[in-house]
Design a protein around this motif. Structure first.
Motif, PDB file in Angstrom:
ATOM      1  N   SER A 195      -8.375   8.843 -27.582  1.00 22.12           N
ATOM      2  CA  SER A 195      -7.678   7.976 -28.525  1.00 22.12           C
ATOM      3  C   SER A 195      -8.004   8.414 -29.940  1.00 22.12           C
ATOM      4  CB  SER A 195      -8.062   6.508 -28.308  1.00 22.12           C
ATOM      5  OG  SER A 195      -9.453   6.330 -28.470  1.00 22.12           O
ATOM      6  N   LEU A 196      -7.042   8.225 -30.827  1.00 18.75           N
ATOM      7  CA  LEU A 196      -7.229   8.536 -32.237  1.00 18.75           C
ATOM      8  C   LEU A 196      -7.921   7.355 -32.887  1.00 18.75           C
ATOM      9  CD1 LEU A 196      -6.623  10.647 -34.408  1.00 18.75           C
ATOM     10  CD2 LEU A 196      -4.484   9.452 -34.850  1.00 18.75           C
ATOM     11  N   LYS A 197      -9.023   7.626 -33.558  1.00 18.43           N
ATOM     12  CA  LYS A 197      -9.786   6.548 -34.184  1.00 18.43           C
ATOM     13  C   LYS A 197      -9.253   6.279 -35.578  1.00 18.43           C
ATOM     14  CE  LYS A 197     -13.977   5.955 -33.505  1.00 18.43           C
ATOM     15  NZ  LYS A 197     -14.359   4.867 -32.638  1.00 18.43           N
ATOM     16  N   SER A 198      -9.386   5.028 -35.975  1.00 16.34           N
ATOM     17  CA  SER A 198      -9.075   4.639 -37.344  1.00 16.34           C
ATOM     18  C   SER A 198     -10.348   4.079 -37.955  1.00 16.34           C
ATOM     19  CB  SER A 198      -7.956   3.589 -37.357  1.00 16.34           C
ATOM     20  OG  SER A 198      -8.399   2.421 -36.710  1.00 16.34           O
ATOM     21  N   ALA A 199     -10.342   3.820 -39.228  1.00 16.79           N
ATOM     22  CA  ALA A 199     -11.538   3.323 -39.913  1.00 16.79           C
ATOM     23  C   ALA A 199     -12.031   2.024 -39.288  1.00 16.79           C
ATOM     24  CB  ALA A 199     -11.239   3.123 -41.396  1.00 16.79           C
TER      25      ALA A 199
ATOM     26  N   PRO B 139     -16.808  12.105 -32.664  1.00 20.65           N
ATOM     27  CA  PRO B 139     -16.622  10.674 -32.403  1.00 20.65           C
ATOM     28  C   PRO B 139     -16.051   9.902 -33.583  1.00 20.65           C
ATOM     29  CG  PRO B 139     -18.951  11.148 -32.732  1.00 20.65           C
ATOM     30  CD  PRO B 139     -18.226  12.475 -32.694  1.00 20.65           C
ATOM     31  N   TRP B 140     -16.128  10.442 -34.779  1.00 19.82           N
ATOM     32  CA  TRP B 140     -15.541   9.773 -35.939  1.00 19.82           C
ATOM     33  C   TRP B 140     -14.024   9.961 -35.968  1.00 19.82           C
ATOM     34  CZ3 TRP B 140     -18.447  14.080 -35.800  1.00 19.82           C
ATOM     35  CH2 TRP B 140     -17.873  15.262 -36.233  1.00 19.82           C
ATOM     36  N   MET B 141     -13.509  10.907 -35.176  1.00 23.75           N
ATOM     37  CA  MET B 141     -12.068  11.165 -35.133  1.00 23.75           C
ATOM     38  C   MET B 141     -11.410  10.630 -33.867  1.00 23.75           C
ATOM     39  SD  MET B 141     -12.018  15.109 -36.459  1.00 23.75           S
ATOM     40  CE  MET B 141     -10.240  15.206 -36.623  1.00 23.75           C
ATOM     41  N   PHE B 142     -12.161  10.716 -32.737  1.00 23.71           N
ATOM     42  CA  PHE B 142     -11.563  10.405 -31.440  1.00 23.71           C
ATOM     43  C   PHE B 142     -12.470   9.510 -30.613  1.00 23.71           C
ATOM     44  CE2 PHE B 142     -10.495  14.874 -32.490  1.00 23.71           C
ATOM     45  CZ  PHE B 142      -9.162  14.688 -32.787  1.00 23.71           C
ATOM     46  N   GLY B 143     -11.850   8.637 -29.840  1.00 25.14           N
ATOM     47  CA  GLY B 143     -12.558   7.914 -28.802  1.00 25.14           C
ATOM     48  C   GLY B 143     -12.279   8.616 -27.489  1.00 25.14           C
ATOM     49  N   TYR B 144     -13.177   8.456 -26.527  1.00 26.84           N
ATOM     50  CA  TYR B 144     -12.945   9.051 -25.214  1.00 26.84           C
ATOM     51  C   TYR B 144     -13.378   8.058 -24.143  1.00 26.84           C
ATOM     52  CZ  TYR B 144     -12.783  12.121 -21.253  1.00 26.84           C
ATOM     53  OH  TYR B 144     -12.466  12.650 -20.031  1.00 26.84           O
ATOM     54  N   ASP B 145     -12.462   7.779 -23.215  1.00 22.28           N
ATOM     55  CA  ASP B 145     -12.729   6.849 -22.118  1.00 22.28           C
ATOM     56  C   ASP B 145     -12.912   7.663 -20.841  1.00 22.28           C
ATOM     57  OD1 ASP B 145     -12.584   5.035 -19.999  1.00 22.28           O
ATOM     58  OD2 ASP B 145     -11.128   3.769 -21.022  1.00 22.28           O
ATOM     59  N   ASN B 146     -14.172   7.723 -20.358  1.00 21.75           N
ATOM     60  CA  ASN B 146     -14.471   8.497 -19.145  1.00 21.75           C
ATOM     61  C   ASN B 146     -13.720   7.996 -17.921  1.00 21.75           C
ATOM     62  OD1 ASN B 146     -16.289  10.427 -20.106  1.00 21.75           O
ATOM     63  ND2 ASN B 146     -18.009   9.007 -19.958  1.00 21.75           N
ATOM     64  N   SER B 147     -13.514   6.690 -17.828  1.00 22.67           N
ATOM     65  CA  SER B 147     -12.904   6.133 -16.620  1.00 22.67           C
ATOM     66  C   SER B 147     -11.433   6.510 -16.493  1.00 22.67           C
ATOM     67  CB  SER B 147     -13.073   4.611 -16.583  1.00 22.67           C
ATOM     68  OG  SER B 147     -12.333   4.002 -17.630  1.00 22.67           O
ATOM     69  N   LYS B 148     -10.760   6.777 -17.624  1.00 25.84           N
ATOM     70  CA  LYS B 148      -9.332   7.119 -17.599  1.00 25.84           C
ATOM     71  C   LYS B 148      -9.071   8.550 -18.071  1.00 25.84           C
ATOM     72  CE  LYS B 148      -8.101   2.382 -18.820  1.00 25.84           C
ATOM     73  NZ  LYS B 148      -7.517   1.554 -19.871  1.00 25.84           N
TER      74      LYS B 148
ATOM     75  N   ASP C 223     -12.019   1.225 -36.226  1.00 24.66           N
ATOM     76  CA  ASP C 223     -12.637   1.466 -34.925  1.00 24.66           C
ATOM     77  C   ASP C 223     -14.114   1.840 -35.031  1.00 24.66           C
ATOM     78  OD1 ASP C 223     -10.244   1.028 -33.633  1.00 24.66           O
ATOM     79  OD2 ASP C 223      -9.678   3.131 -33.654  1.00 24.66           O
ATOM     80  N   ASP C 224     -14.576   2.225 -36.211  1.00 21.92           N
ATOM     81  CA  ASP C 224     -15.941   2.723 -36.347  1.00 21.92           C
ATOM     82  C   ASP C 224     -16.989   1.730 -35.871  1.00 21.92           C
ATOM     83  OD1 ASP C 224     -15.093   5.153 -37.258  1.00 21.92           O
ATOM     84  OD2 ASP C 224     -15.325   4.632 -39.379  1.00 21.92           O
ATOM     85  N   GLN C 225     -16.734   0.444 -36.011  1.00 19.85           N
ATOM     86  CA  GLN C 225     -17.688  -0.548 -35.544  1.00 19.85           C
ATOM     87  C   GLN C 225     -17.759  -0.592 -34.021  1.00 19.85           C
ATOM     88  OE1 GLN C 225     -15.767  -1.155 -38.330  1.00 19.85           O
ATOM     89  NE2 GLN C 225     -17.595  -0.949 -39.583  1.00 19.85           N
ATOM     90  N   GLU C 226     -16.738  -0.119 -33.335  1.00 22.42           N
ATOM     91  CA  GLU C 226     -16.669  -0.188 -31.881  1.00 22.42           C
ATOM     92  C   GLU C 226     -17.153   1.091 -31.205  1.00 22.42           C
ATOM     93  OE1 GLU C 226     -12.805  -1.408 -30.555  1.00 22.42           O
ATOM     94  OE2 GLU C 226     -12.469  -2.470 -32.422  1.00 22.42           O
ATOM     95  N   LEU C 227     -17.618   2.078 -31.961  1.00 19.23           N
ATOM     96  CA  LEU C 227     -17.965   3.380 -31.423  1.00 19.23           C
ATOM     97  C   LEU C 227     -18.886   3.335 -30.208  1.00 19.23           C
ATOM     98  CD1 LEU C 227     -17.777   6.439 -31.605  1.00 19.23           C
ATOM     99  CD2 LEU C 227     -19.632   6.387 -33.258  1.00 19.23           C
ATOM    100  N   PRO C 228     -20.020   2.604 -30.224  1.00 17.39           N
ATOM    101  CA  PRO C 228     -20.900   2.656 -29.052  1.00 17.39           C
ATOM    102  C   PRO C 228     -20.229   2.192 -27.759  1.00 17.39           C
ATOM    103  CG  PRO C 228     -22.052   1.733 -30.930  1.00 17.39           C
ATOM    104  CD  PRO C 228     -20.601   1.862 -31.316  1.00 17.39           C
ATOM    105  N   GLN C 229     -19.358   1.220 -27.831  1.00 13.23           N
ATOM    106  CA  GLN C 229     -18.697   0.737 -26.628  1.00 13.23           C
ATOM    107  C   GLN C 229     -17.637   1.716 -26.134  1.00 13.23           C
ATOM    108  OE1 GLN C 229     -18.770  -1.309 -29.481  1.00 13.23           O
ATOM    109  NE2 GLN C 229     -20.570  -2.449 -28.826  1.00 13.23           N
ATOM    110  N   GLN C 230     -17.002   2.454 -27.018  1.00 12.16           N
ATOM    111  CA  GLN C 230     -15.901   3.325 -26.621  1.00 12.16           C
ATOM    112  C   GLN C 230     -16.347   4.675 -26.100  1.00 12.16           C
ATOM    113  OE1 GLN C 230     -13.020   3.730 -29.703  1.00 12.16           O
ATOM    114  NE2 GLN C 230     -12.266   1.680 -29.462  1.00 12.16           N
ATOM    115  N   GLN C 231     -17.567   5.103 -26.416  1.00  8.84           N
ATOM    116  CA  GLN C 231     -17.966   6.450 -26.055  1.00  8.84           C
ATOM    117  C   GLN C 231     -18.184   6.636 -24.570  1.00  8.84           C
ATOM    118  OE1 GLN C 231     -21.198   7.590 -28.617  1.00  8.84           O
ATOM    119  NE2 GLN C 231     -20.303   9.599 -28.766  1.00  8.84           N
ATOM    120  N   GLY C 232     -18.508   5.592 -23.857  1.00 10.60           N
ATOM    121  CA  GLY C 232     -18.779   5.750 -22.437  1.00 10.60           C
ATOM    122  C   GLY C 232     -20.219   6.173 -22.233  1.00 10.60           C
ATOM    123  N   GLU C 233     -20.560   6.548 -21.000  1.00 13.10           N
ATOM    124  CA  GLU C 233     -21.929   6.909 -20.683  1.00 13.10           C
ATOM    125  C   GLU C 233     -22.221   8.333 -21.109  1.00 13.10           C
ATOM    126  OE1 GLU C 233     -23.021   6.042 -16.677  1.00 13.10           O
ATOM    127  OE2 GLU C 233     -21.723   4.290 -16.629  1.00 13.10           O
ATOM    128  N   GLU C 234     -23.414   8.527 -21.676  1.00 13.63           N
ATOM    129  CA  GLU C 234     -23.843   9.856 -22.074  1.00 13.63           C
ATOM    130  C   GLU C 234     -24.089  10.706 -20.828  1.00 13.63           C
ATOM    131  OE1 GLU C 234     -23.977  11.281 -25.072  1.00 13.63           O
ATOM    132  OE2 GLU C 234     -23.036   9.448 -25.750  1.00 13.63           O
TER     133      GLU C 234
END
Length: 103
Positions: A78-82, A65-74, A84-95
């Motif tokens: 996505s390639l993460k940048s520094a 997750p520190w390298m990539f974001g993943y959108d379950n709906s699509k 983006d780290d604050q947005e990690l919980p919103q971007q991960q999708g549902e566990e």
């Protein structure tokens, strides 16, 4: 500790996402389709490692997750940048969802 196969797939995915300008993202299927023709694979003197099956590839991506974001709906990586780290919980999708569409 990562294997050389894992390192190769991470390198290929990172390089591929950097070519997806300006958004630095693609779907899992787009990466799977592009993988055999990626420069890192064409430069090799031996055949490249095989990609894991689609669902396993999604799990592999989500383990970084520190390298990539993943959108379950699509089914989008996505390639993460520094920044983006604050947005990690919103971007991960549902566990618990693999995003592979298979049951």
């Amino acid at each position: 500790q990562r294997s050389s196969t894992d390192d190769h797939i991470l390198d290929c995915l990172t390089a591929h996402l950097r070519t997806c300008q300006p958004v630095l993202r693609c779907t899992v299927d787009q990466f799977i389709e592009a993988y055999p023709g990626l420069p890192r694979n064409l430069e090799r003197t031996t055949p490249p490692p095989e990609l894991p099956m689609r669902g396993d590839l999604v799990r592999f991506i989500r383990r970084h997750p520190w390298m990539f974001g993943y959108d379950n709906s699509k089914f989008e990586i996505s390639l993460k940048s520094a920044e983006d780290d604050q947005e990690l919980p919103q971007q991960q999708g549902e566990e618990g969802e693999d995003g592979d569409g298979e049951s």
